[in-house]
Motif scaffolding. Structure first.
Motif, short mmCIF file in Angstrom:
data_model
loop_
_atom_site.label_atom_id
_atom_site.label_comp_id
_atom_site.label_asym_id
_atom_site.label_seq_id
_atom_site.Cartn_x
_atom_site.Cartn_y
_atom_site.Cartn_z
N ALA A 218 84.16 76.07 33.66
CA ALA A 218 85.36 75.98 34.49
C ALA A 218 85.02 76.31 35.95
CB ALA A 218 86.44 76.93 33.97
N VAL A 219 84.19 77.33 36.15
CA VAL A 219 83.82 77.74 37.52
C VAL A 219 83.05 76.62 38.21
CG1 VAL A 219 82.40 79.31 38.89
CG2 VAL A 219 83.84 80.21 37.06
N THR A 220 82.07 76.01 37.51
CA THR A 220 81.23 75.00 38.17
C THR A 220 82.04 73.75 38.51
OG1 THR A 220 79.05 73.99 38.14
CG2 THR A 220 80.29 73.83 36.10
N VAL A 221 83.00 73.38 37.63
CA VAL A 221 83.86 72.23 37.93
C VAL A 221 84.81 72.59 39.07
CG1 VAL A 221 85.67 70.71 37.04
CG2 VAL A 221 83.68 71.23 35.63
N GLY A 222 85.32 73.84 39.06
CA GLY A 222 86.25 74.28 40.10
C GLY A 222 85.59 74.33 41.47
N VAL A 223 84.39 74.91 41.53
CA VAL A 223 83.68 75.03 42.81
C VAL A 223 83.38 73.65 43.39
CG1 VAL A 223 81.49 75.74 43.86
CG2 VAL A 223 82.72 77.31 42.37
N ALA A 224 83.12 72.67 42.50
CA ALA A 224 82.76 71.33 42.96
C ALA A 224 83.92 70.64 43.67
CB ALA A 224 82.30 70.48 41.78
N GLN A 225 85.13 71.18 43.55
CA GLN A 225 86.28 70.58 44.24
C GLN A 225 86.30 70.94 45.72
OE1 GLN A 225 87.86 68.45 42.26
NE2 GLN A 225 86.48 69.26 40.69
N PHE A 226 85.49 71.93 46.09
CA PHE A 226 85.45 72.36 47.50
C PHE A 226 84.17 71.89 48.16
CE2 PHE A 226 88.06 75.34 45.15
CZ PHE A 226 89.21 75.39 45.94
N PHE B 13 74.75 67.54 33.50
CA PHE B 13 76.16 67.45 33.89
C PHE B 13 76.38 67.72 35.38
CE2 PHE B 13 80.22 69.89 34.32
CZ PHE B 13 81.05 68.79 34.37
N PRO B 14 75.97 68.89 35.93
CA PRO B 14 76.21 69.09 37.36
C PRO B 14 75.39 68.13 38.23
CG PRO B 14 74.88 70.89 36.48
CD PRO B 14 75.37 70.09 35.31
N PHE B 15 74.18 67.77 37.81
CA PHE B 15 73.33 66.94 38.66
C PHE B 15 73.88 65.52 38.82
CE2 PHE B 15 68.99 69.29 38.52
CZ PHE B 15 69.61 70.39 39.06
N PHE B 16 74.58 65.01 37.81
CA PHE B 16 75.09 63.65 37.92
C PHE B 16 76.60 63.59 38.19
CE2 PHE B 16 71.08 62.66 35.77
CZ PHE B 16 70.62 61.68 36.63
N TYR B 17 77.34 64.60 37.73
CA TYR B 17 78.80 64.53 37.87
C TYR B 17 79.33 65.37 39.03
CZ TYR B 17 78.95 62.38 33.23
OH TYR B 17 78.78 61.55 32.16
N LEU B 18 78.61 66.45 39.36
CA LEU B 18 79.15 67.41 40.32
C LEU B 18 78.35 67.47 41.61
CD1 LEU B 18 79.78 70.47 37.97
CD2 LEU B 18 81.46 68.80 38.75
N ILE B 19 77.51 66.48 41.84
CA ILE B 19 76.54 66.59 42.91
C ILE B 19 77.17 66.75 44.28
CG2 ILE B 19 76.36 64.15 43.36
CD1 ILE B 19 73.45 64.42 43.60
N ALA B 20 78.30 66.10 44.51
CA ALA B 20 78.92 66.16 45.84
C ALA B 20 80.37 66.62 45.69
CB ALA B 20 78.88 64.80 46.51
N ALA B 21 80.86 67.29 46.70
CA ALA B 21 82.24 67.76 46.66
C ALA B 21 83.19 66.58 46.59
CB ALA B 21 82.54 68.61 47.89
N ARG B 22 84.25 66.74 45.80
CA ARG B 22 85.24 65.67 45.67
C ARG B 22 86.48 65.96 46.48
NH1 ARG B 22 84.29 62.97 40.64
NH2 ARG B 22 82.20 63.48 40.03
#
Lengths: 103, 221
Positions: free
Chosen positions: A35-43, B207-216
């Motif tokens: 949840a934290v890693t998905v949440g942080v990625a929004q910023f 998961f983070p390397f391909f889905y979360l790489i850049a801020a949305r």
């Protein structure tokens, strides 16, 4: 946790095992980190986004290795093998990136 | 000499030594797997450094919701796997079979969602190989193709490991129904668990390397 520190005496139970409740706690921690890693990625944190994501992933990986993969309860030889694997990977990453990131 | 029992191979002194040897062998194999995926992750980092903009564009085309659900599914399967190992060591046959089926079920859901995502990429013309029509604007074409090539290569190899893992679990279920894998024989479940958790661990980075790489969020989230 007494079961976790039992010494392998009898042949049938010659292994260290944590109580099942440990797995539920680790699982809950992994979900919080997800949840934290998905949440942080929004910023938008600039280049920090990548480092935060990598840091959280590494924390999750450590939890999985130490508890789900029993490294925490394993004999020193297993520690050595796992550590040696990552040490060689670190050499590969360090020297390759030292080249590419400084061009 | 300890009394000979059927679960103990004759070249081991006792069951504890046999168990430690089997576990060590599994870890040596897993270290080669770490190296194998490690090389791919290194390639990812180098190309990401070369094409930062294209990698950000590419990751924006990933379905974050499906990726998050799949991560959740895989983490849950690791829990059921850990409980399988626990049940086998405790000689709880019913619990072992239940948890193995749970692991298989969750692994199958993961692969199903992954297949749906692959199909979506096909529909969107985001597959840069196999002679398929690849839609990308000219300045970013090469970088985007690199991103998608790495995506399909790394998640594809991960999915292949999942398929092998599910086949392994099906074998374990059969053995468990026959009354095997319990107590002193639970090392097979333990080592299969190590493999399953390793595959989960690879996804934790994919998961983070391909889905979360850049801020949305674009500024304020």
């Amino acid at each position: 946790m007494s079961a976790a520190h039992e010494h392998p005496g009898s042949a049938a139970h010659g292994e260290h095992h944590p109580q099942a409740s440990v797995y539920y706690v680790v699982f809950a921690a992994l979900l919080v980190l997800l949840a934290v890693t998905v949440g942080v990625a929004q910023f938008d944190l600039g280049p920090l986004n990548f480092f935060v994501a990598a840091l959280i992933a590494t924390t999750k990986a450590l939890l999985i290795m130490l508890f789900f993969m029993h490294v925490r309860y394993s004999p020193p030889l297993i520690w050595l093998v796992a550590f040696a694997g990552f040490a060689w990977l670190a050499i590969l990453f360090a020297f390759t990136l030292a080249d590419y990131l400084t061009r | 000499m300890p009394a000979h029992d059927a679960a103990l191979a004759h070249h081991f002194h006792d069951a504890s030594q046999q168990r430690r040897a089997a576990e060590l062998g599994m870890w040596l194999f897993l270290v080669t797997e770490f190296m194998f995926f490690g090389g791919l992750f290194l390639a990812y980092l180098v190309y990401r450094h070369w094409y930062p903009k294209e990698f950000a564009l590419g990751s924006h085309t990933m379905d974050l919701a499906l990726g998050t659900i799949n991560t959740f599914v895989l983490l849950t399967s690791s829990l059921t796997m850990a409980l399988s190992v626990h049940a086998a060591a405790a000689s709880n046959r019913r619990m072992l079979i239940l948890c193995l089926w749970g692991t298989i079920f969750l692994g199958a859901i993961f692969l199903g969602i992954k297949a749906y995502e692959y199909h979506h990429k096909y529909v969107e013309h985001h597959i840069p190989f196999g002679g398929l029509e690849f839609h990308a604007q000219s300045p970013h074409r090469l970088g985007l193709a690199t991103f998608y090539n790495l995506y399909f290569l790394m998640t594809g190899l991960h999915a292949l490991h999942m398929v092998i893992g599910i086949v392994l679990m099906l074998v374990l279920v059969v053995l468990a129904y026959r009354g095997g894998l319990l107590g002193p024989r639970s090392i097979i479940v333990h080592n299969s668990g190590l493999y399953w958790h390793f595959v989960d661990l690879v996804w934790v980075y994919l998961f983070p390397f391909f889905y979360l790489i850049a801020a949305r969020g674009g500024g304020h989230g």
